[in-house]
Design a protein around this motif. Structure first.
Motif, PDB file in Angstrom:
ATOM      1  N   ILE A 226       1.002  -1.311   0.014  1.00 11.76           N
ATOM      2  CA  ILE A 226      -0.161  -0.354  -0.385  1.00 11.76           C
ATOM      3  C   ILE A 226       0.956   1.560  -0.005  1.00 11.76           C
ATOM      4  CG2 ILE A 226      -1.526   1.243   1.674  1.00 11.76           C
ATOM      5  CD1 ILE A 226      -3.080  -1.384   2.775  1.00 11.76           C
ATOM      6  N   GLN A 227       0.465   2.006  -0.799  1.00  8.56           N
ATOM      7  CA  GLN A 227       1.003   3.161  -1.086  1.00  8.56           C
ATOM      8  C   GLN A 227       1.378   4.105   0.163  1.00  8.56           C
ATOM      9  OE1 GLN A 227       0.718   4.905  -4.498  1.00  8.56           O
ATOM     10  NE2 GLN A 227      -1.015   5.353  -3.847  1.00  8.56           N
ATOM     11  N   GLY A 228       2.863   4.415   0.785  1.00 15.52           N
ATOM     12  CA  GLY A 228       2.608   5.708   1.532  1.00 15.52           C
ATOM     13  C   GLY A 228       2.028   7.069   1.072  1.00 15.52           C
ATOM     14  N   ILE A 229       1.244   8.329   2.074  1.00 12.85           N
ATOM     15  CA  ILE A 229       1.287   9.332   1.869  1.00 12.85           C
ATOM     16  C   ILE A 229       1.521  10.300   2.413  1.00 12.85           C
ATOM     17  CG2 ILE A 229      -0.734   9.111   3.395  1.00 12.85           C
ATOM     18  CD1 ILE A 229      -2.813  10.189   1.413  1.00 12.85           C
ATOM     19  N   ARG A 230       1.818  11.144   2.339  1.00 11.77           N
ATOM     20  CA  ARG A 230       1.827  12.796   2.644  1.00 11.77           C
ATOM     21  C   ARG A 230       1.001  13.051   2.195  1.00 11.77           C
ATOM     22  NH1 ARG A 230       8.422  13.614   2.950  1.00 11.77           N
ATOM     23  NH2 ARG A 230       7.730  15.092   4.893  1.00 11.77           N
ATOM     24  N   TRP A 231       0.388  14.393   2.928  1.00  7.00           N
ATOM     25  CA  TRP A 231      -0.472  15.183   2.650  1.00  7.00           C
ATOM     26  C   TRP A 231      -0.004  17.028   3.578  1.00  7.00           C
ATOM     27  CZ3 TRP A 231      -5.322  18.449   4.671  1.00  7.00           C
ATOM     28  CH2 TRP A 231      -5.789  17.698   4.087  1.00  7.00           C
ATOM     29  N   TYR A 232      -0.544  17.424   2.900  1.00  5.58           N
ATOM     30  CA  TYR A 232      -0.054  18.771   3.483  1.00  5.58           C
ATOM     31  C   TYR A 232      -0.944  19.486   3.117  1.00  5.58           C
ATOM     32  CZ  TYR A 232       4.528  17.152   2.021  1.00  5.58           C
ATOM     33  OH  TYR A 232       5.519  16.250   2.373  1.00  5.58           O
ATOM     34  N   LEU A 233      -1.505  21.083   4.202  1.00  4.91           N
ATOM     35  CA  LEU A 233      -2.300  21.986   3.550  1.00  4.91           C
ATOM     36  C   LEU A 233      -1.219  22.911   3.951  1.00  4.91           C
ATOM     37  CD1 LEU A 233      -5.516  22.563   3.610  1.00  4.91           C
ATOM     38  CD2 LEU A 233      -5.125  23.415   6.124  1.00  4.91           C
ATOM     39  N   THR A 234      -1.129  23.828   2.239  1.00  6.91           N
ATOM     40  CA  THR A 234      -0.923  25.288   1.969  1.00  6.91           C
ATOM     41  C   THR A 234      -1.417  26.210   2.083  1.00  6.91           C
ATOM     42  OG1 THR A 234       0.157  23.542   0.512  1.00  6.91           O
ATOM     43  CG2 THR A 234       1.035  25.612   0.646  1.00  6.91           C
ATOM     44  N   LYS A 235      -0.646  27.826   3.104  1.00  2.83           N
ATOM     45  CA  LYS A 235      -1.752  28.596   2.640  1.00  2.83           C
ATOM     46  C   LYS A 235      -0.996  29.456   2.027  1.00  2.83           C
ATOM     47  CE  LYS A 235      -4.758  28.181   6.145  1.00  2.83           C
ATOM     48  NZ  LYS A 235      -5.511  28.365   7.823  1.00  2.83           N
ATOM     49  N   VAL A 236      -1.333  30.356   0.806  1.00  2.00           N
ATOM     50  CA  VAL A 236      -0.769  31.339   0.415  1.00  2.00           C
ATOM     51  C   VAL A 236      -1.245  32.525   0.299  1.00  2.00           C
ATOM     52  CG1 VAL A 236       0.519  32.312  -1.789  1.00  2.00           C
ATOM     53  CG2 VAL A 236      -0.167  29.902  -1.205  1.00  2.00           C
ATOM     54  N   PHE A 237      -0.327  33.792   1.253  1.00  2.00           N
ATOM     55  CA  PHE A 237      -0.872  35.030   1.699  1.00  2.00           C
ATOM     56  C   PHE A 237       0.059  36.043   0.629  1.00  2.00           C
ATOM     57  CE2 PHE A 237      -0.465  32.340   5.466  1.00  2.00           C
ATOM     58  CZ  PHE A 237      -1.468  31.812   5.720  1.00  2.00           C
ATOM     59  N   GLY A 238      -1.004  36.157  -0.138  1.00  4.39           N
ATOM     60  CA  GLY A 238      -0.889  38.106  -0.613  1.00  4.39           C
ATOM     61  C   GLY A 238      -1.339  39.415   0.140  1.00  4.39           C
ATOM     62  N   ARG A 239      -1.588  39.564  -0.995  1.00  4.91           N
ATOM     63  CA  ARG A 239      -2.202  40.945  -0.935  1.00  4.91           C
ATOM     64  C   ARG A 239      -3.269  41.566  -1.576  1.00  4.91           C
ATOM     65  NH1 ARG A 239       2.070  45.460  -1.055  1.00  4.91           N
ATOM     66  NH2 ARG A 239       1.067  46.194  -3.288  1.00  4.91           N
ATOM     67  N   THR A 240      -4.729  42.133  -1.119  1.00  4.01           N
ATOM     68  CA  THR A 240      -5.699  42.220  -1.772  1.00  4.01           C
ATOM     69  C   THR A 240      -5.726  43.410  -2.234  1.00  4.01           C
ATOM     70  OG1 THR A 240      -8.451  42.471  -2.428  1.00  4.01           O
ATOM     71  CG2 THR A 240      -7.534  42.935   0.073  1.00  4.01           C
ATOM     72  N   ASP A 241      -6.120  43.654  -3.536  1.00  3.36           N
ATOM     73  CA  ASP A 241      -6.074  44.784  -4.255  1.00  3.36           C
ATOM     74  C   ASP A 241      -6.600  45.072  -5.554  1.00  3.36           C
ATOM     75  OD1 ASP A 241      -3.165  46.642  -3.913  1.00  3.36           O
ATOM     76  OD2 ASP A 241      -2.488  44.467  -3.824  1.00  3.36           O
ATOM     77  N   HIS A 242      -7.088  46.737  -5.738  1.00  2.00           N
ATOM     78  CA  HIS A 242      -7.834  46.470  -6.436  1.00  2.00           C
ATOM     79  C   HIS A 242      -8.082  45.867  -8.270  1.00  2.00           C
ATOM     80  CE1 HIS A 242     -11.314  48.573  -9.450  1.00  2.00           C
ATOM     81  NE2 HIS A 242     -11.849  49.560  -8.507  1.00  2.00           N
ATOM     82  N   ALA A 243      -8.557  44.740  -8.727  1.00  2.00           N
ATOM     83  CA  ALA A 243      -8.191  44.635  -9.634  1.00  2.00           C
ATOM     84  C   ALA A 243      -8.238  45.133 -11.260  1.00  2.00           C
ATOM     85  CB  ALA A 243      -9.023  43.770 -10.188  1.00  2.00           C
ATOM     86  N   ALA A 294      -6.729  38.216  -4.588  1.00  2.00           N
ATOM     87  CA  ALA A 294      -7.066  37.261  -3.865  1.00  2.00           C
ATOM     88  C   ALA A 294      -6.111  37.124  -3.047  1.00  2.00           C
ATOM     89  CB  ALA A 294      -6.682  35.685  -3.762  1.00  2.00           C
ATOM     90  N   ASN A 295      -5.921  38.097  -1.558  1.00  2.00           N
ATOM     91  CA  ASN A 295      -5.114  37.777  -0.348  1.00  2.00           C
ATOM     92  C   ASN A 295      -4.650  36.452  -0.019  1.00  2.00           C
ATOM     93  OD1 ASN A 295      -7.560  37.730   1.194  1.00  2.00           O
ATOM     94  ND2 ASN A 295      -6.918  39.549   2.450  1.00  2.00           N
ATOM     95  N   GLU A 296      -4.914  35.361  -0.324  1.00  2.00           N
ATOM     96  CA  GLU A 296      -4.820  34.331   0.418  1.00  2.00           C
ATOM     97  C   GLU A 296      -5.802  33.212  -0.495  1.00  2.00           C
ATOM     98  OE1 GLU A 296      -6.696  33.544   4.711  1.00  2.00           O
ATOM     99  OE2 GLU A 296      -6.102  31.404   4.429  1.00  2.00           O
ATOM    100  N   VAL A 297      -4.824  32.391  -1.020  1.00  2.00           N
ATOM    101  CA  VAL A 297      -5.421  30.951  -1.314  1.00  2.00           C
ATOM    102  C   VAL A 297      -4.689  29.643  -0.516  1.00  2.00           C
ATOM    103  CG1 VAL A 297      -5.148  29.109  -3.442  1.00  2.00           C
ATOM    104  CG2 VAL A 297      -5.128  31.900  -3.364  1.00  2.00           C
ATOM    105  N   GLU A 298      -5.843  28.628  -0.292  1.00  2.00           N
ATOM    106  CA  GLU A 298      -5.368  28.059   0.756  1.00  2.00           C
ATOM    107  C   GLU A 298      -5.746  26.126   0.003  1.00  2.00           C
ATOM    108  OE1 GLU A 298      -7.897  27.290   4.159  1.00  2.00           O
ATOM    109  OE2 GLU A 298      -8.097  24.939   4.267  1.00  2.00           O
ATOM    110  N   PHE A 299      -4.551  25.392  -0.081  1.00  2.00           N
ATOM    111  CA  PHE A 299      -4.892  24.447  -1.170  1.00  2.00           C
ATOM    112  C   PHE A 299      -4.120  23.302   0.030  1.00  2.00           C
ATOM    113  CE2 PHE A 299      -0.680  23.867  -3.359  1.00  2.00           C
ATOM    114  CZ  PHE A 299      -0.514  24.843  -3.257  1.00  2.00           C
ATOM    115  N   THR A 300      -4.434  21.742  -0.698  1.00  2.00           N
ATOM    116  CA  THR A 300      -4.377  20.620   0.059  1.00  2.00           C
ATOM    117  C   THR A 300      -3.220  19.772  -1.456  1.00  2.00           C
ATOM    118  OG1 THR A 300      -5.872  19.829  -1.152  1.00  2.00           O
ATOM    119  CG2 THR A 300      -6.027  20.005   1.201  1.00  2.00           C
ATOM    120  N   VAL A 301      -2.435  18.881  -0.800  1.00  2.00           N
ATOM    121  CA  VAL A 301      -1.764  18.551  -1.500  1.00  2.00           C
ATOM    122  C   VAL A 301      -1.565  17.265  -1.158  1.00  2.00           C
ATOM    123  CG1 VAL A 301       1.354  18.291  -2.255  1.00  2.00           C
ATOM    124  CG2 VAL A 301       0.399  20.154  -2.270  1.00  2.00           C
ATOM    125  N   ASP A 302      -1.838  15.973  -1.802  1.00  2.00           N
ATOM    126  CA  ASP A 302      -2.332  15.100  -1.888  1.00  2.00           C
ATOM    127  C   ASP A 302      -0.753  13.810  -2.342  1.00  2.00           C
ATOM    128  OD1 ASP A 302      -3.197  11.937  -2.096  1.00  2.00           O
ATOM    129  OD2 ASP A 302      -4.583  12.534  -0.869  1.00  2.00           O
TER     130      ASP A 302
END
Lengths: 424, 424
Positions: A226-243, A294-302
């Motif tokens: 059974i393959q192994g797994i590493r699972w991460y929660l990633t948060k990227v922080f930027g700054r919100t600005d007028h598009a 966007a000032n924040e993106v949260e994503f998972t890595v499987d």
């Protein structure tokens, strides 16, 4: 023992399929597309219904039925040596909330079919063979999942499990007591078994839950681990600005930074052999407004792989790479899970392969991409798995499907494998 | 007329700032970070409070107050020729729900300050000058925004606007009647004005809502136009699969396809001059589960440029490029908005620039990145805008900030510009 009779010859495709149909009716429903799904949470009325069916079939054969404190059911087909450690086979009977008709239950019914075929073929074994139905593999009503098997081997603390609550606040202690009481009624004589009793070997049959067997026209998957797994929660922080007003060079755009990070991960994770699994499948953007950068993106890595060296080397590089590529945004990357791969012993893999070749079923070696109860039993006993194809690899879904012939082929391989192991 | 007296000399920084403070108290709140925000929806009690203040200041000068049917307020400083079409200046007094203390209201107060400075300097003009406060620019309570100015020029149908409802189901008809009734009480003599009366020229002062003036240490933005926008909703369709079992080459991963599409858009949208604005800031992933390959990603594209040729050429390429890069996933790309750029006439731009140079304020030319009421008035009369810096370009946010000196500098440029235009 009549060594020239393989119990596989007595595997009854129609009987096995009929039992799938009976089980599928317990918690069964039909979805919008007309697919027949199953909703059978552990320790629910539906789970108790499935236990009743299984216990009834075991009683009809006169086999002893026992349970450990967390409700894992063991059905024993005796061997010549009643004191020998048993060979174990089985899987789980609970399902995802919108689950299919094969995940888990196939391994229990294939095990039952294998034992019945041994009886019908008049095959005796040296060791007893225990058919097991592990409690709560899916973790749908009570978390964590793989609760029965991992508590059995000591990975989870039983008292802690008893104190978990479902969404309605009902303690597992209470739901389990109801389940045990019902099982005692069904079984008449339900024997107590301790956790972690000695096991000579363990084989779990399961649908692949992936597309490889179907794509390669193989009936049997000889599972190497059974393959192994590493699972991460990633948060990227930027700054919100007028598009509309903010020049791109002055931005700290968390969406664009995420793009660079995932692209870099893709390159790091590139695998010409296509064995490595790298997936970003869950993402939240904030504030998530079309004209506000966007000032924040949260994503998972499987990230999964059968080789612990690959998991370590590439997984360890992720946080540093993310920080480098996200600049001028910043990154927080937290590892939420790190499970080492399970490597099944060659001796068991070879036994399964020999049985498969003898039966003439087309097969391939492959690691399991998903977790299974077998992964926990492998910590205390020699263990392996047998896969059969499922339609388009779909699982955890009402569209999950498998053919009667493939189900029977898997039970044949399982029956002959169990006999070989039980005579060692 | 005393041609050698510029009204800018009588702009009173303290008076202007004091009025900002008084207006900021109406709907004012303090957020978690201690920033002072404003929540002043159009046609709300707070909006009526702002109208009362403005009408009071106008009455104190003895200026005539009028309103058109949608509640746009006009305060007239008379010219020598009472029949001449007026020069118009002003902006809006409503705010975003968590808005700042300068967006909109600055243009109204700077206009008022300019008229008062003209009085204080004893400056007469040939044409009358009308100070306007446009109704409902932000569209917070009643949609669409820029309702007052675009209804004035005939872009929106007045009867349709009256039938719009707020979140509580209250028709605009009702909220507007209350507002008009209150204004009549405050004004005593509130004259009726028709929609779309002739305008000789229009100048709107506003905070930049972007970072460029601050970054370049300029006090005044001479605004050359309002850039156009194309706004798209993009959906990428893939297939959900088990992240542990499905080889990457067999996937139709909507997240990975989205990555390729946005990367391609980035290349297409590359602009060495950094004038083009391309933003992906809203995204939904489905089913959004860590171990289930995404079968759908929805994202927005916000693309702006002052040059209609650039908008057309690059914007038209987006859907085809998306389809090509998303394969084997498929794409649906729908254009939700397409507004051509507004180009302000050179004559007005030159008048603003001359006034700015004469005052010695550092300045730069720039297009407006955001929409403004001026963009609609530009359809019926020669129009331009004057920008002042705002802190870090932040707007639509409690942290929105501007300095008393910059506010006064903008009012100075506005006062001298208005006089120049009103004497043509």
């Amino acid at each position: 023992m009549r060594p020239n009779i393989h119990p596989s010859a007595r595997v009854d495709e129609a009987r096995l399929w009929d039992r799938h149909e009976q089980m599928a009716a317990i918690g069964g429903f039909v979805n919008e597309q007309g697919h027949r799904g199953v909703n059978r949470a552990a320790f629910s009325a539906e789970d108790i219904g499935a236990r009743r069916l299984l216990i009834g079939w075991a009683k009809a054969r006169g086999w002893a039925i026992s349970s450990d404190p967390i409700g894992n059911i063991f059905v024993r087909r005796p061997g010549r040596d009643p004191d020998a450690a048993p060979v174990l086979t089985g899987s789980h009977m609970d399902s995802q909330p919108r689950g299919g008709r094969f995940d888990g239950i196939y391994g229990v019914l294939a095990g039952l079919e294998a034992l019945e075929a041994m009886d019908d073929a008049g095959v005796e074994t040296e060791r007893p063979i225990d058919l097991v139905a592990w409690s709560n593999e899916e973790g749908g009503r009570y978390q964590p999942g793989t609760m029965g098997s991992n508590t059995f081997v000591g990975g989870y603390d039983f008292e802690k499990m008893l104190a978990t609550r479902d969404g309605d606040g009902i303690e597992l202690r209470e739901a389990l007591a109801e389940t045990m009481s019902a099982m005692k009624d069904f079984a008449g004589d339900l024997q107590d078994r301790p956790f972690n009793f000695p096991i000579a070997a363990c084989v779990e049959a399961h649908i692949e839950q992936g597309p490889r067997l179907e794509a390669d026209n193989r009936t049997i998957g000889v599972v190497t681990g059974i393959q192994g797994i590493r699972w991460y929660l990633t948060k990227v922080f930027g700054r919100t600005d007028h598009a509309g007003t903010t020049p791109l060079r002055q931005r700290k755009d968390a969406v664009q930074a995420t793009l660079r990070v995932i692209q870099g991960f893709n390159e790091l994770m590139h695998d010409p052999d296509d064995v490595l699994r790298f997936t970003v499948a869950r993402m939240f953007v904030r504030p998530n407004a079309p004209s506000s950068v966007a000032n924040e993106v949260e994503f998972t890595v499987d990230f999964r792989h059968p080789d612990i060296a690959v998991l370590k080397e590439r997984g360890d590089k992720l946080p540093g790479l993310a920080a480098e590529l996200a600049a001028p945004c910043t990154v927080e990357m937290n590892e939420m899970m790190n499970m080492a791969p399970t490597v099944f012993p060659d001796e068991l893999i070879n036994t399964v392969e020999a049985a498969t070749r003898n039966l003439g079923h087309p097969y391939m070696h492959l690691p399991s991409g998903a977790f299974h109860d077998a992964g926990y039993i492998a910590k205390v006993a020699p263990t392996t798995m047998i896969f059969i194809p499922c339609k388009r690899g779909v699982s955890h879904n009402e569209a999950e499907d498998a053919t009667p012939a493939d189900c029977a082929a898997g039970a044949q391989v399982l029956a002959d494998t169990l006999v070989a192991l039980a005579n060692r």
